[in-house]
Design an enzyme around this catalytic site. Structure first.
Site, short mmCIF file in Angstrom:
data_model
loop_
_atom_site.label_atom_id
_atom_site.label_comp_id
_atom_site.label_asym_id
_atom_site.label_seq_id
_atom_site.Cartn_x
_atom_site.Cartn_y
_atom_site.Cartn_z
N TYR A 1 0.83 -1.20 0.00
CA TYR A 1 0.00 0.00 0.00
C TYR A 1 0.87 1.25 0.00
O TYR A 1 1.82 1.35 0.78
CB TYR A 1 -0.91 0.01 1.23
CG TYR A 1 -1.68 1.29 1.42
CD1 TYR A 1 -2.68 1.66 0.53
CD2 TYR A 1 -1.41 2.13 2.49
CE1 TYR A 1 -3.39 2.84 0.70
CE2 TYR A 1 -2.12 3.31 2.67
CZ TYR A 1 -3.10 3.66 1.77
OH TYR A 1 -3.80 4.83 1.94
N ASP B 1 -0.02 15.51 5.75
CA ASP B 1 -1.13 15.09 4.90
C ASP B 1 -2.30 16.04 5.11
O ASP B 1 -3.29 15.72 5.77
CB ASP B 1 -1.52 13.65 5.26
CG ASP B 1 -2.58 13.08 4.34
OD1 ASP B 1 -2.83 13.68 3.28
OD2 ASP B 1 -3.16 12.04 4.69
N ASP C 1 -3.07 5.46 -2.49
CA ASP C 1 -3.95 6.51 -2.01
C ASP C 1 -4.15 7.52 -3.14
O ASP C 1 -3.19 8.01 -3.73
CB ASP C 1 -3.30 7.18 -0.80
CG ASP C 1 -4.21 8.14 -0.06
OD1 ASP C 1 -5.25 8.54 -0.61
OD2 ASP C 1 -3.88 8.50 1.09
N ASP D 1 -6.33 10.17 -2.48
CA ASP D 1 -6.93 11.28 -1.73
C ASP D 1 -8.40 11.44 -2.11
O ASP D 1 -9.13 10.48 -2.15
CB ASP D 1 -6.11 12.56 -1.95
CG ASP D 1 -4.71 12.44 -1.35
OD1 ASP D 1 -4.59 11.87 -0.25
OD2 ASP D 1 -3.74 12.88 -1.99
N HIS E 1 -7.72 4.07 -3.66
CA HIS E 1 -8.93 4.48 -2.93
C HIS E 1 -9.12 5.98 -3.06
O HIS E 1 -8.17 6.75 -3.08
CB HIS E 1 -8.92 4.01 -1.47
CG HIS E 1 -7.90 4.63 -0.58
ND1 HIS E 1 -7.98 5.93 -0.12
CD2 HIS E 1 -6.78 4.11 -0.01
CE1 HIS E 1 -6.96 6.19 0.68
NE2 HIS E 1 -6.20 5.11 0.75
N GLU F 1 -11.62 9.18 -1.51
CA GLU F 1 -12.44 9.52 -0.35
C GLU F 1 -13.41 10.66 -0.66
O GLU F 1 -13.30 11.32 -1.70
CB GLU F 1 -11.54 9.92 0.82
CG GLU F 1 -10.79 11.20 0.57
CD GLU F 1 -9.46 11.27 1.29
OE1 GLU F 1 -9.07 12.40 1.66
OE2 GLU F 1 -8.80 10.23 1.48
N CYS G 1 -5.39 14.21 6.72
CA CYS G 1 -5.31 12.85 7.24
C CYS G 1 -6.62 12.44 7.89
O CYS G 1 -7.23 13.22 8.63
CB CYS G 1 -4.16 12.75 8.25
SG CYS G 1 -4.14 11.21 9.19
N ARG H 1 -13.79 5.34 -0.21
CA ARG H 1 -13.64 5.61 1.22
C ARG H 1 -14.56 6.76 1.64
O ARG H 1 -14.70 7.74 0.93
CB ARG H 1 -12.18 5.97 1.50
CG ARG H 1 -11.92 6.63 2.85
CD ARG H 1 -10.45 6.87 3.04
NE ARG H 1 -10.20 8.04 3.87
CZ ARG H 1 -9.00 8.48 4.22
NH1 ARG H 1 -7.92 7.82 3.82
NH2 ARG H 1 -8.86 9.56 4.96
N GLU I 1 -13.66 4.97 7.06
CA GLU I 1 -12.55 5.48 7.86
C GLU I 1 -13.01 5.85 9.26
O GLU I 1 -14.08 6.44 9.44
CB GLU I 1 -11.94 6.71 7.18
CG GLU I 1 -10.79 7.37 7.92
CD GLU I 1 -9.53 6.51 7.95
OE1 GLU I 1 -9.59 5.42 8.54
OE2 GLU I 1 -8.51 6.94 7.39
N ASN J 1 -8.52 0.37 8.06
CA ASN J 1 -7.30 1.18 8.08
C ASN J 1 -6.68 1.11 9.47
O ASN J 1 -7.15 1.76 10.40
CB ASN J 1 -7.64 2.62 7.71
CG ASN J 1 -6.43 3.39 7.22
OD1 ASN J 1 -5.48 2.82 6.72
ND2 ASN J 1 -6.48 4.70 7.35
#
Length: 317
Positions: free
Chosen positions: A41, A56, A83, A85, A110, A112, A120, A157, A189, A211
């Site tokens: 990952y 982040d 990721d 974002d 992923h 989000e 983050c 996500r 998340e 996660n």
């Protein structure tokens, strides 16, 4: 382009929980690959911190993330989950984002539902976009997957649980909507305890990601057997390599500051005690030598005669 995605899909079809250590660059990815994980990952937090030196909090850009993902996937022999974002904009931006990640050759990403700039998923102050808009972004992403790389794995996500007025009900509802919109895997998340994790496992109708951020965030430490029993399929350990790097470099440089010669010997001894061979072997010099033997004129081999440095033999076929 689709090979990593196909292998990731095959692994997801297994009944075994998929455990993915987080890495932040090709070097840490190469170490994870040597150890033998099925999937690796790429952390957004670690990428931002290692590549641009910022946390982040929405500072890193899509091209920087794509470049890192492509370089990592090139270096390793297993699929990479990266990721992406919040897709770096609205649904139309997501179209290009997914196209670029597919071109990079990674196994999956992923995306989000946070606003821009994002942050983050385990820090305060997160906000999410309206559910209808978020569903539209996942629909756009799934359409691109179907058009450009059917084997590519799309993980959707939601950060709704961690917002100021966020509820687990809202997060579960969004996760199911994302699956209906074409996501392959759902990612809620920030569940705060085991009871919430069990609800997610029961009420989200599709494959699931957990996660595992440890002490960095709000999600609990839980045993992997429990996660599997609750219905989770993938566990990301996003900051494993990043925390390890910071801790070990700090320890080694502190000793180096006290006595540089002894400190360097300590670092050499620690490295030489690892099963990865010499730095030259680990980095791939034997392969370079083999390329030279295969493709360069014979006289190019004369440069090795009488020259100084470690001898790096080509790998035996």
């Amino acid at each position: 382009m689709t090979d990593a995605g196909a292998r990731l899909r095959a692994r997801l079809a297994s009944d075994d929980l998929l455990v993915c250590p987080g890495v932040h660059d090709p070097l840490t990815a190469a170490v994870a690959d040597v150890i033998g994980f099925d999937t690796i990952y790429m952390t957004g937090y670690g990428t931002s911190l290692s590549k641009i030196g910022y946390p982040d909090a929405g500072f890193i850009t899509m091209p920087e993330m794509i470049e890192n993902a492509a370089n990592i996937q090139e270096r390793i022999d297993v699929p990479l989950i990266a990721d992406a974002d919040n897709g770096y904009g609205n649904a139309t931006n997501v179209v290009r984002t997914v196209r670029e990640y597919i071109k990079a050759g990674v196994g999956g990403i992923h995306i989000e539902d946070q606003t821009f700039p994002k942050r983050c998923g385990h820090t305060k102050g997160r906000q999410v976009i309206p559910r209808e808009e978020a569903v539209g972004k996942i629909q756009a992403a799934s359409d691109v997957r179907d058009e450009r790389g059917e084997e590519f794995v799309l993980i959707a996500r939601t950060d709704a649980r961690g917002t100021g007025d966020g509820s687990l009900d809202e997060a579960i509802g969004r996760a199911n909507d994302f699956l209906d919109a074409g996501a392959d895997v759902a990612f809620v998340e920030g569940p705060t305890d085991e009871a919430e994790l069990q609800r997610v496992g029961t009420e989200v109708d599709g494959p699931l990601v957990y996660n595992f951020v440890g002490d960095l965030g709000s999600s609990p430490y839980v045993e992997l057997d429990a996660l599997s029993g609750w219905g989770f399929d993938v566990v990301l350990f996003p900051i494993t390599a990043t925390l390890s790097t910071i801790a070990n470099v700090h320890e080694d440089l502190s000793a180096f500051a006290d006595d540089p010669v002894a400190g360097m010997r300590r670092i050499d001894d620690k490295f030489n005690g690892q099963p990865v061979g010499s730095l030259h072997e680990f980095s791939g010099f034997p392969e370079v030598v083999e390329w030279e033997r295969s493709y360069l004129p014979d006289e190019e081999q004369d440069k090795y005669e009488g020259s100084l440095g470690d001898e790096v033999d080509a790998e035996e076929n």
